[in-house]
Design a protein around this motif. Structure first.
Motif, PDB file in Angstrom:
ATOM      1  N   GLU A 362       0.751  -0.954   0.155  1.00 34.86           N
ATOM      2  CA  GLU A 362       0.351   0.389   0.082  1.00 34.86           C
ATOM      3  C   GLU A 362       0.776   1.348   0.135  1.00 34.86           C
ATOM      4  N   VAL A 363       0.205   2.058  -0.810  1.00 35.19           N
ATOM      5  CA  VAL A 363       0.925   3.214  -0.422  1.00 35.19           C
ATOM      6  C   VAL A 363       0.832   4.399   0.671  1.00 35.19           C
ATOM      7  N   ILE A 364       1.933   4.759   1.359  1.00 38.86           N
ATOM      8  CA  ILE A 364       2.463   5.613   2.855  1.00 38.86           C
ATOM      9  C   ILE A 364       2.860   6.432   2.563  1.00 38.86           C
ATOM     10  N   GLY A 365       2.953   7.246   1.012  1.00 35.58           N
ATOM     11  CA  GLY A 365       3.197   8.599   1.221  1.00 35.58           C
ATOM     12  C   GLY A 365       3.319   9.084  -0.072  1.00 35.58           C
ATOM     13  N   SER A 366       4.094  10.501   0.042  1.00 39.35           N
ATOM     14  CA  SER A 366       4.048  10.754  -1.420  1.00 39.35           C
ATOM     15  C   SER A 366       5.378  12.236  -1.342  1.00 39.35           C
ATOM     16  N   ILE A 367       6.144  12.480  -2.235  1.00 40.85           N
ATOM     17  CA  ILE A 367       7.150  13.235  -2.097  1.00 40.85           C
ATOM     18  C   ILE A 367       7.052  14.390  -3.258  1.00 40.85           C
TER      19      ILE A 367
END
Length: 392
Positions: A362-367
């Protein structure tokens, strides 16, 4: 990871974390977004002249410097830097260029990083680089001049130019065990048209062109645009995966030891999951998982290849950003960082970097560091102490 606290004044916002802090540093080359893309920003970015560079970004969500640029390597604004590749011992990084007949080579043992320029006059639109197992030679595809350039891995000077029978070479893979290099035939660089449909085999030790294989079941011209290719680490018999960018399919090239040739076959059709523009290919350390990015919509697709290296079974498609392209994986294989941008193309140039927890899927963040400044990342690799080769 721990570091001694160092202060480096190299421009606004540049800093090092102090001892005891976490960090994972990534090399990310970037370029200015198009004017049309900037108009769509909710918070407008002031107009700027075209810029390029390589940013060293702390991508560790647990770091106090998360998302910050700690160092910048300047690049010419007309270089159009494209891919970053490590040699076999990760002592050097090679940066290919779409805009100049040059390679940039970075000595990773010296800080701050600087890039040495290597002229490759026979190469127009430099794309991908691979290295021989002994690290003594490199192989560079040139999509604009339909050449394969072979170079010295120590001096970095080109030593041989191979003319290829199929145009627009892009992806390249090497298998020293069978003395073969495989190269894809993609698209005309000037307008992304005239899509190819073949991969070509070259004898790695001599540069002799051997055979070409059509990776399509459609009548010619099939318009497939095979773009990337990579051998499954340790597979016996050797198997390479091929992404057909415009065809939206995944193909395999399996070594036939008796004929000393390859058998090609379609392995997956991304249309079945309403996805398209498959691009990059990666493998985990056990070589029982295959990772493939698709740019429209942006996804990281995870396949099980534990039963048969040439028969992928889709496990999950994890949403990323439009233009999902390159992926960097941590050595412990816990995190993956997906760079979301393909050639500044409309609808495929989100500009973010998606952080994926591979264990949870799963996705846990974005930069959004570069995106928020009006830039698109073009490639991402972690610095060697954190980087998993992922089959590359």
């Amino acid at each position: 990871m721990k570091r001694i606290c160092v202060i480096a004044v190299m421009g606004a916002g540049l800093m090092w974390p102090c001892a005891g802090s976490a960090e994972i540093l990534a090399l990310v080359n970037y370029e200015s977004k198009s004017e049309e893309a900037l108009k769509a920003f909710k918070s407008p970015v002031p107009g700027q002249r075209r810029q390029e560079g390589i940013a060293v970004i702390d991508v560790d969500p647990a770091s106090p410097n998360f998302k910050k640029i700690v160092e910048t390597i300047p690049l010419p604004a007309d270089l159009v830097a494209h891919h970053i590749f490590y040699n076999r011992d990760s002592s050097k990084a090679y940066v290919t260029a779409l805009g100049k007949a040059e390679l940039r080579v970075i000595d990773l043992s010296k800080r701050p990083f600087t890039a040495k320029t290597v002229a490759v006059p026979d190469c127009q639109v430099g794309e991908d680089v691979v290295f021989s197992a002994d690290n003594k030679r490199w192989f560079l595809t040139c999509m604009g001049s339909s050449k394969l350039i072979i170079g010295d891995g120590v001096t970095d000077q080109p030593t041989q130019t191979v003319s290829l029978p199929q145009p627009y070479p892009h992806g390249i893979a090497i298998h020293d065990g069978i003395d073969r290099v495989l190269v894809t035939s993609t698209v005309r660089a000037t307008d992304l048209k005239d899509a190819g449909e073949h991969i070509t085999a070259i004898e790695a030790s001599t540069g002799k062109v051997l055979s070409s294989y059509k990776v399509s079941s459609k009548p010619s011209p099939a318009g497939e645009a095979p773009v990337e290719i990579l051998f499954v680490p340790g597979a016996n018999p050797p198997v390479a995966y091929v992404t057909n960018m415009f065809g939206g399919t995944l193909w395999t090239a399996t070594w036939n030891a008796q004929r000393k040739d390859f058998d090609v076959a379609q392995a997956f059709d991304f249309a079945t999951i309403r996805a398209g523009v498959p691009l990059e290919i990666y493998f985990n350390g056990k070589s029982d998982r295959l990772y493939v990015t698709t740019a429209k919509p942006g996804h990281l697709n995870i396949f099980d290849i534990s039963k048969n290296a040439a028969k992928p079974e889709l496990l999950k498609s994890i949403p990323a950003g439009e233009g999902a392209h390159h992926v960097a994986v941590t050595k412990d294989e816990k995190l993956a960082f997906v760079q979301n941008s393909l050639l500044n193309l409309p609808g495929m140039s989100d500009g973010s970097i998606t952080i994926v927890d591979l264990a949870k899927g799963e996705v846990i963040g974005s930069i959004d560091t570069l995106k928020d400044q009006g830039f698109n990342p073009n490639c991402i690799v972690l610095l060697p102490q954190w980087n998993h080769p992922a089959g590359h």
